[in-house]
Design an enzyme around this catalytic site. Structure first.
Site, PDB file in Angstrom:
ATOM      1  N   ASP A 227      53.866 -72.436  34.038  1.00 37.75           N
ATOM      2  CA  ASP A 227      52.637 -71.679  33.219  1.00 37.75           C
ATOM      3  C   ASP A 227      53.250 -71.451  31.972  1.00 37.75           C
ATOM      4  O   ASP A 227      52.348 -71.783  30.880  1.00 37.75           O
ATOM      5  CB  ASP A 227      52.089 -70.488  33.850  1.00 37.75           C
ATOM      6  CG  ASP A 227      51.022 -70.779  34.840  1.00 37.75           C
ATOM      7  OD1 ASP A 227      50.049 -71.375  34.630  1.00 37.75           O
ATOM      8  OD2 ASP A 227      51.181 -70.221  36.140  1.00 37.75           O
TER       9      ASP A 227
ATOM     10  N   GLY B 231      35.434 -65.190  34.566  1.00 41.98           N
ATOM     11  CA  GLY B 231      34.991 -65.913  33.475  1.00 41.98           C
ATOM     12  C   GLY B 231      34.135 -66.912  34.002  1.00 41.98           C
ATOM     13  O   GLY B 231      32.989 -67.235  33.212  1.00 41.98           O
TER      14      GLY B 231
ATOM     15  N   GLY C  98      37.951 -66.821  37.860  1.00 38.13           N
ATOM     16  CA  GLY C  98      37.077 -66.375  39.110  1.00 38.13           C
ATOM     17  C   GLY C  98      35.870 -65.784  38.091  1.00 38.13           C
ATOM     18  O   GLY C  98      34.536 -65.646  38.362  1.00 38.13           O
TER      19      GLY C  98
END
Ligand code: AMP
Length: 412
Positions: free
Chosen positions: A156, A342, A340
């Site tokens: 990430d 958003g 989830g």
């Protein structure tokens, strides 16, 4: 053209998710996905959930497995997945990609996984304490279970690797900076997938609000991340499900001194503090109820004032970050909501954007009722506001295919 089955592993603190894609040139097709959820002794009777869906016949997914097995620990959870993946209809993987939040200061590029690399990343478990232990465990298991398949780690933090020095360097003594303590950010694969989705029309000044159980805001200029709200760890930034987000360091010192009187050792006190800031704070801490937005919305509808305050603190902290990133970017062309909350919670989106009209952000209340991919800004909004689901696994497949190709080219 050769088709490559690519297996992706993406773990949470109490879940193991996987997906299988078929890659042919630049084409990608999701074949299967699955998850073991609620691993661990906290689940009732140690029962978790195990499901697998196939997309071969039905784009919405046909359930191949839907069980509630006993999964007391990671060993039991991983065994279920490993056994399933070694049988038809799963194709033997040509390559395996692993999601990793942060590999530490020495592992900043996506690359081939080796036992030595895993040992090196494990030294920096404290940089993502909720995520790294499970990811490391799974990497070791997968190398054992699939010894002949090339494995790759996809970070990430990779998308945020070129943060501007003013955002990357933390205001701490040099001795700690030299240990690699800096802003790494997280949710990079999600942001990268949004930028990839927008190609070839990536707006110059883009803000991505990834609002899930963990939540972050990123400022993206010309497709490159220049600042992001999460810091050394995913605990920093905006308030999230059970994490504090940014907080006065004096609060941490106060709690640490309070704990020190009762802790068995300094490490014990630090571990307790870590639990407080990561698992007992944020929406859960303020609402005294739950970290789950759906439950909070139900509680608000029933008049629960603590739930209302928790969500107000959440949206307020997001509004402040969006405002500061408009300043950092010198304006705004596009705001994207993902994750989830958003994607699904139109009330949260409306509450965040209320009052942001001076920044050129104006939602259309009807369009904002959308779930899944949609444009939700009003025609008079100078910034476009979109909802785009993240595609982290797809990004991992893309990285794996690129790395495999590079590996083959260097071998020739
Ligand atoms: P994620 O970590 O991306 O899976 O997101 C989890 C969060 O999304 C939790 O707080 C959920 O309550 C929230 N969420 C998921 N679906 C909905 C929905 N339909 N409405 C509101 N919140 C949702």
């Amino acid at each position: 053209m050769a088709t490559l089955p690519v297996l992706v592993l993406n773990s949470g603190s109490s879940s193991i998710k996987f997906s299988v894609y078929e890659a042919a040139g630049s084409e990608r097709r999701k074949l299967f996905e699955g998850e073991v959820e609620d691993i661990g002794a906290n689940a009732r009777e140690n029962r978790g959930k195990f499901w697998i869906k196939s997309y071969a016949q039905d784009a919405n997914g046909t359930k191949l497995v839907d069980e509630a097995p006993v999964v007391p620990d990671l060993d039991a959870g991983f065994a279920l997945i490993a056994k399933a993946l070694k049988q038809p209809p799963f194709p033997p993987p040509a390559a395996i990609g692993h999601r990793m939040v942060c590999g530490g200061p020495t592992v900043t590029e996506n690359q081939r996984l080796t036992p030595e690399l895993i040992d090196e990343m494990e030294r920096y478990t404290a940089f993502a304490p909720l995520h790294t232990p499970v990811a490391i465990y799974i990497m070791r298991q997968v190398l054992r279970e699939f010894p002949d398949v090339p494995n790759f780690v996809c970070l990430d933090s990779y998308f945020h690797r070129n943060l501007r020095p003013v955002a990357r360097q933390l205001p701490i003594p040099e001795a700690y900076s030299a240990m690699g303590i800096r802003r790494f950010g997280a949710h990079g694969l999600s942001c990268e997938s949004i930028v990839a989705h927008l190609q070839p029309y990536v707006p110059a000044r883009l803000i991505v609000a990834h609002l899930g159980n963990g939540a972050s805001i990123s400022a993206i200029l010309d497709g490159q991340s220049i600042d992001t709200s999460m810091g050394l760890t995913p605990t920093g930034g905006i308030i999230s499900g059970s994490r504090t987000g940014d907080i006065d360091p004096g609060v941490l010192l106060y709690i640490l001194r309070d704990l020190a009187g009762r802790a068995t050792s300094t490490v014990d006190a630090a571990n307790q503090l870590e639990k407080i800031v990561n698992k007992q704070s944020g929406l859960l801490g303020v609402s005294k109820l739950t970290n789950d937005m759906r439950s909070l919305r139900r509680a608000i509808a029933e008049g629960n004032a603590d739930a209302r305050l928790a969500v107000d603190e959440f949206t307020y902290s997001i509004r402040k970050f969006i405002g500061s990133y408009v300043a950092v970017l010198g304006g705004l062309d596009m705001l994207v909501f993902t994750g989830g909350i958003g994607e699904n919670d139109s009330a949260t989106r409306a509450e965040i954007c209320a009052g942001l009209e001076p920044l050129g952000i104006l939602l259309d209340p009807t369009l904002n009722q959308a779930r899944g991919e949609a444009k939700i800004s009003a025609s008079g909004s100078s910034a476009t506001v979109l909802v785009i689901p993240p595609a982290e696994d797809l990004m991992i497949v893309n990285h794996v295919c690129r790395l495999l190709k590079e590996q083959l080219e260097t071998q020739q």
